[in-house]
Design a protein around this motif. Structure first.
Motif, PDB file in Angstrom:
ATOM      1  N   THR A   1      -7.256   8.833   6.540  1.00  0.00           N
ATOM      2  CA  THR A   1      -6.900   7.440   6.255  1.00  0.00           C
ATOM      3  C   THR A   1      -5.479   7.376   5.723  1.00  0.00           C
ATOM      4  O   THR A   1      -4.919   8.370   5.286  1.00  0.00           O
ATOM      5  CB  THR A   1      -7.844   6.861   5.196  1.00  0.00           C
ATOM      6  OG1 THR A   1      -7.682   7.642   4.005  1.00  0.00           O
ATOM      7  CG2 THR A   1      -9.286   6.930   5.648  1.00  0.00           C
ATOM      8  N   GLN A   2      -4.956   6.159   5.733  1.00  0.00           N
ATOM      9  CA  GLN A   2      -3.602   5.971   5.220  1.00  0.00           C
ATOM     10  C   GLN A   2      -3.496   6.442   3.785  1.00  0.00           C
ATOM     11  O   GLN A   2      -2.514   7.066   3.381  1.00  0.00           O
ATOM     12  CB  GLN A   2      -3.247   4.471   5.274  1.00  0.00           C
ATOM     13  CG  GLN A   2      -2.790   4.006   6.623  1.00  0.00           C
ATOM     14  CD  GLN A   2      -1.512   4.704   7.035  1.00  0.00           C
ATOM     15  OE1 GLN A   2      -1.524   5.597   7.862  1.00  0.00           O
ATOM     16  NE2 GLN A   2      -0.416   4.334   6.434  1.00  0.00           N
TER      17      GLN A   2
ATOM     18  N   LYS B   1      -0.984   9.292   2.359  1.00  0.00           N
ATOM     19  CA  LYS B   1       0.003   8.985   1.326  1.00  0.00           C
ATOM     20  C   LYS B   1      -0.139   9.941   0.146  1.00  0.00           C
ATOM     21  O   LYS B   1       0.841  10.454  -0.380  1.00  0.00           O
ATOM     22  CB  LYS B   1      -0.227   7.545   0.856  1.00  0.00           C
ATOM     23  CG  LYS B   1       0.635   7.133  -0.279  1.00  0.00           C
ATOM     24  CD  LYS B   1       1.847   6.394   0.228  1.00  0.00           C
ATOM     25  CE  LYS B   1       2.746   6.062  -0.938  1.00  0.00           C
ATOM     26  NZ  LYS B   1       4.013   6.571  -0.901  1.00  0.00           N
TER      27      LYS B   1
ATOM     28  N   THR C   1       3.529  16.266   6.057  1.00  0.00           N
ATOM     29  CA  THR C   1       2.990  14.935   6.346  1.00  0.00           C
ATOM     30  C   THR C   1       2.960  14.684   7.841  1.00  0.00           C
ATOM     31  O   THR C   1       1.989  14.142   8.377  1.00  0.00           O
ATOM     32  CB  THR C   1       3.855  13.857   5.672  1.00  0.00           C
ATOM     33  OG1 THR C   1       4.113  14.247   4.338  1.00  0.00           O
ATOM     34  CG2 THR C   1       3.166  12.522   5.690  1.00  0.00           C
TER      35      THR C   1
ATOM     36  N   LYS D   1      -0.377  13.801  10.019  1.00  0.00           N
ATOM     37  CA  LYS D   1      -0.529  12.564  10.781  1.00  0.00           C
ATOM     38  C   LYS D   1      -0.817  12.829  12.236  1.00  0.00           C
ATOM     39  O   LYS D   1      -1.582  12.100  12.866  1.00  0.00           O
ATOM     40  CB  LYS D   1       0.777  11.761  10.695  1.00  0.00           C
ATOM     41  CG  LYS D   1       0.873  10.879   9.504  1.00  0.00           C
ATOM     42  CD  LYS D   1       2.018   9.887   9.680  1.00  0.00           C
ATOM     43  CE  LYS D   1       2.627   9.601   8.339  1.00  0.00           C
ATOM     44  NZ  LYS D   1       3.884   8.918   8.405  1.00  0.00           N
TER      45      LYS D   1
ATOM     46  N   LYS E   1      -6.459   6.091  -3.226  1.00  0.00           N
ATOM     47  CA  LYS E   1      -5.399   5.105  -3.421  1.00  0.00           C
ATOM     48  C   LYS E   1      -4.958   5.075  -4.875  1.00  0.00           C
ATOM     49  O   LYS E   1      -3.761   4.992  -5.176  1.00  0.00           O
ATOM     50  CB  LYS E   1      -5.942   3.725  -3.032  1.00  0.00           C
ATOM     51  CG  LYS E   1      -5.205   3.055  -1.929  1.00  0.00           C
ATOM     52  CD  LYS E   1      -5.846   1.740  -1.625  1.00  0.00           C
ATOM     53  CE  LYS E   1      -4.951   0.930  -0.729  1.00  0.00           C
ATOM     54  NZ  LYS E   1      -5.629  -0.259  -0.258  1.00  0.00           N
TER      55      LYS E   1
END
Lengths: 503, 200
Positions: free
Chosen positions: A2-3, A7, A26, A30, A410
């Motif tokens: 997931t984003q 991150k 990264t 991705k 997050k």
């Protein structure tokens, strides 16, 4: 990926390995597996930089490589392994509780370096321990080796996959990529080393020894240029074993909390009489938590720990607590009610929870909007007409857990960003205070007077000192929060993993 | 006939609204027409952090780990642009950084050629490059050879040998090496491994 995960991975890589490695790592996370040239093209970095970064990542077990059928090599990053970096302090602390300082330092060195030979680890740890000991005392290699062996025996560290032995007379060109493999049997076998020696201090303050110390140091350095006897046998920390330990700890403490009242009357020592043991086991087995189950009567009774159920219960308890802290205890009551009764209509919720309709409705919709509960439609007629459909509220623990896990990632990413922002804002002040400290230290070493020292200290004004204090407090708080969010991440991840893998 | 629902022009739902709990005719909650605020006001303050020895220790471990990682040779920093004022300490920081420079060991072999043993290649390379590059390159290659074996240890040795290397690097290019005669015992024996190759 997931984003939020990407991150977080990128922030962790940047903090621990620098921007170049971060960019390449990264990118790999991705895009999945890619060959060297494609990485260089896509990230716009030079081939040398990419090679170096990949070396670092492979050394730390974050990237693996594979020879594809077409003959080129592809590199793949492991997002979940990068996220483990968040848990490193917990691993080190666990090693400390189990194997005291020596274990702690061994695991710390292995995590810092990714892969190391046993001799290198022992040497480094002995040196570090020697520095903390009093003058004149040194740490013997033997003790450190013993702890190393114990760590290997309990599987907390394991051997890295090795390149196969190449025969000298092989005429064929070596394969483009060594295929690393480790024999299951050998994974925890410690090489038979005769490590004799003592730890060395980095700086010796004995003036008389200085002359010969320098000469000895040079000779020792020359010695260390030879390959160590266990060259090629590298060790790494066994993350999964640590996870097992955490999971066991969590289950044990959960049961202990449950049985607290009875535990108080437990006789001291382990010599529990058989009947009492039987009673406890029956109690545990009958407990609605279902952690322990009875699977038969052979040998007086076969008891088994139901790991799936245990993990699910831990995850559910976490969710309940989150609902309670976010929405209040009434919402928590509704949530627990739904967990127990699985599916309920709006009206039934109001009745069972004994909450006025308006409030119940409000709370249900709040939780619905945050996806803690979901609606299940049950049509009465084949045309699914809304006026003739039942709408039932339900809690889907698995999807809830995934959502919360995403929230956690997050949160940690936000925390790290905020911490970096705070540090950057006060960079000038931090540098100034570091310089002042350095000056103070050097002045103290050369024996300056009190007055002079005070003068230097006053270079930092009182409000600046206050600012520094605030900064330190904030950074510490944020760091501590990151550690604690990681605990929740662990519980949720274990639960989700247990549902995915069919053991 | 066709006037179903409450009346013409009025909004009507296709289902019985009582099913989801709204009483008939009751005001419905507001419709959201913009994304929720970035920091919505919360009714409940977050629970305070867990405090204790364990947590404090892990906090200290975490910060130390981060600091150690930054000093390791694994940490690859982007070259910062010149910050305007050239700091005096920059030269010394640069020395330390360069002594930790490493390149991935083992070159790729071209098609058809069998890889010669690495030590030979390194020695040949050294002899070639010694005339071109200065002392810094020597420390680079030494580190390169050992990086895979004793990664971290370099850092300490570099720290140890920093004093010795510093002297040589500060000096101008001349044939006299400062520490040549300082340690009489170790003349030529092992004071600096690359000494031998310099004498021809």
């Amino acid at each position: 990926m997931t984003q939020a995960e990407i991150k977080l991975c990128s922030l962790l890589l940047q903090e621990h390995f620098g921007e170049i490695v971060e960019k390449i790592g990264t990118h790999l996370i991705k895009t999945g597996s890619q060959p060297l040239r494609v990485i260089a093209n896509d990230t716009g970095m030079s081939l040398d930089q990419v090679k170096k970064a990949l070396c670092v990542l492979i050394q730390h077990n974050l990237v693996t490589y594979q020879l594809q059928k077409r003959g080129f090599v592809e590199y793949e990053a492991s997002c979940s392994r990068v996220l483990r970096i968040l848990r490193y302090p917990r691993y080190i602390y666990t090693a400390k509780t189990l194997y005291s300082d020596m274990g702690e330092l061994i695991v710390e060195e292995l995590l810092l370096n990714g892969k190391m030979t046993m001799s290198a680890v022992v040497r480094k740890v002995a040196n570090r321990l020697t520095e903390t000991m009093e003058d004149g005392k040194t740490m013997d290699y033997g003790e450190v080796s013993n702890t190393f062996v114990r760590l290997a025996d309990t599987h907390f560290i394991q051997r890295c996959p090795m390149a196969p032995e190449t025969t000298e007379t092989s005429d064929a060109p070596p394969p483009p990529v060594p295929t690393l493999a480790v024999n299951e049997k050998d994974m925890y076998v410690v090489p038979n080393l005769n490590l004799i020696g003592k730890g060395k201090r980095r700086r010796s303050f004995d003036d008389e020894d200085d002359g010969e110390h320098k000469a000895k140091r040079q000779k020792q350095d020359a010695d260390s240029k030879e390959p160590p006897p266990d060259d090629g046998i590298y060790w790494q920390a066994n993350i999964d074993r640590f996870h097992q330990h955490f999971r066991d700890q969590a289950i044990v403490s959960a049961v202990a909390n449950r049985m607290d009242q009875i535990f108080r009357s437990l006789p001291a020592g382990y010599n529990i009489v058989k009947q009492i043991l039987d009673q406890y086991l029956t109690l545990l087995a009958d407990d609605p938590l279902e952690f322990v189950g009875k699977s038969g009567d052979s040998g007086g009774g076969m008891y088994v720990i139901n790991l799936h159920k245990a993990l699910a219960t831990l995850a559910t308890a976490t969710q309940e607590s989150i609902v309670q802290e976010r929405f209040g205890s009434r919402c928590a009551r509704i949530f627990r009610l739904l967990l127990r009764k699985k599916h309920l209509e709006q009206k039934q919720v109001e009745d069972f929870a004994m909450i006025p309709a308006k409030e119940a409705k409000d709370m249900l919709y709040k939780m619905l909007s945050e996806n803690f509960v979901s609606l299940q439609e049950i049509p009465k007629t084949p045309d699914h007409a809304p006026s003739r459909t039942f709408y039932l509220y339900t809690v889907n623990t698995l999807s809830s857990a995934r959502m919360l896990l995403h929230w956690c990632y997050k949160s940690v990413a936000n925390l790290i960003e905020r911490r970096q922002y705070e540090t950057k804002e006060n960079k000038r002040l931090l540098e100034k205070s570091q310089r002042v400290e350095a000056i103070l230290a050097s002045m103290q070493a050369t024996g300056a007077e009190e007055v002079q020292l005070q003068e230097i200290e006053e270079m930092i004004t009182a409000p600046e000192r206050q600012q520094l204090e605030n900064l330190k407090r904030n950074v510490n708080k944020i760091d501590a929060s990151e550690n604690q969010v990681d605990e929740t991440i662990f519980v949720l991840e274990s639960y989700i993993e247990s549902t995915v893998k069919k053991l | 006939m066709s006037g179903s629902g409450k009346g013409r022009g009025r909004a009507a739902f296709t289902f019985n609204i009582e099913a989801i709990g709204f009483a008939k005719g009751e005001t419905l909650p507001e419709v959201a027409f913009k994304p929720p605020p970035l920091f919505p006001p919360t009714d409940f303050k977050p629970v305070p952090l867990k405090m204790g020895e364990e947590e404090d220790y892990m906090l200290a471990l975490k910060q130390e780990f981060r600091a150690s990682m930054k000093k390791m040779p694994y940490f690859m920093q982007k070259e910062d642009e010149n910050q305007g004022i050239e700091k005096y300490s920059k030269k010394y920081l640069q020395m330390r950084k360069e002594s930790m420079e490493w390149t991935p060991a083992g070159g790729k072999t071209k098609k058809g050629k069998v890889a010669t043993p690495k030590s030979n290649v390194d020695v040949l390379k050294k002899i070639e490059e010694l005339e071109k590059k200065g002392d810094e390159e020597k420390s680079d290659e030494e580190k390169e050879k050992e990086k895979d074996k004793e990664g971290e240890e370099e850092e300490e040795e570099a720290g140890n040998e920093q004093e010795e290397y510093d002297e040589e690097e500060h000096e101008e290019e001349n044939d006299y090496i400062a520490s040549y005669f300082e340690d009489g015992d170790d003349f030529g024996a092992g004071s600096d491994d690359n000494m031998d190759e310099a004498t021809y």
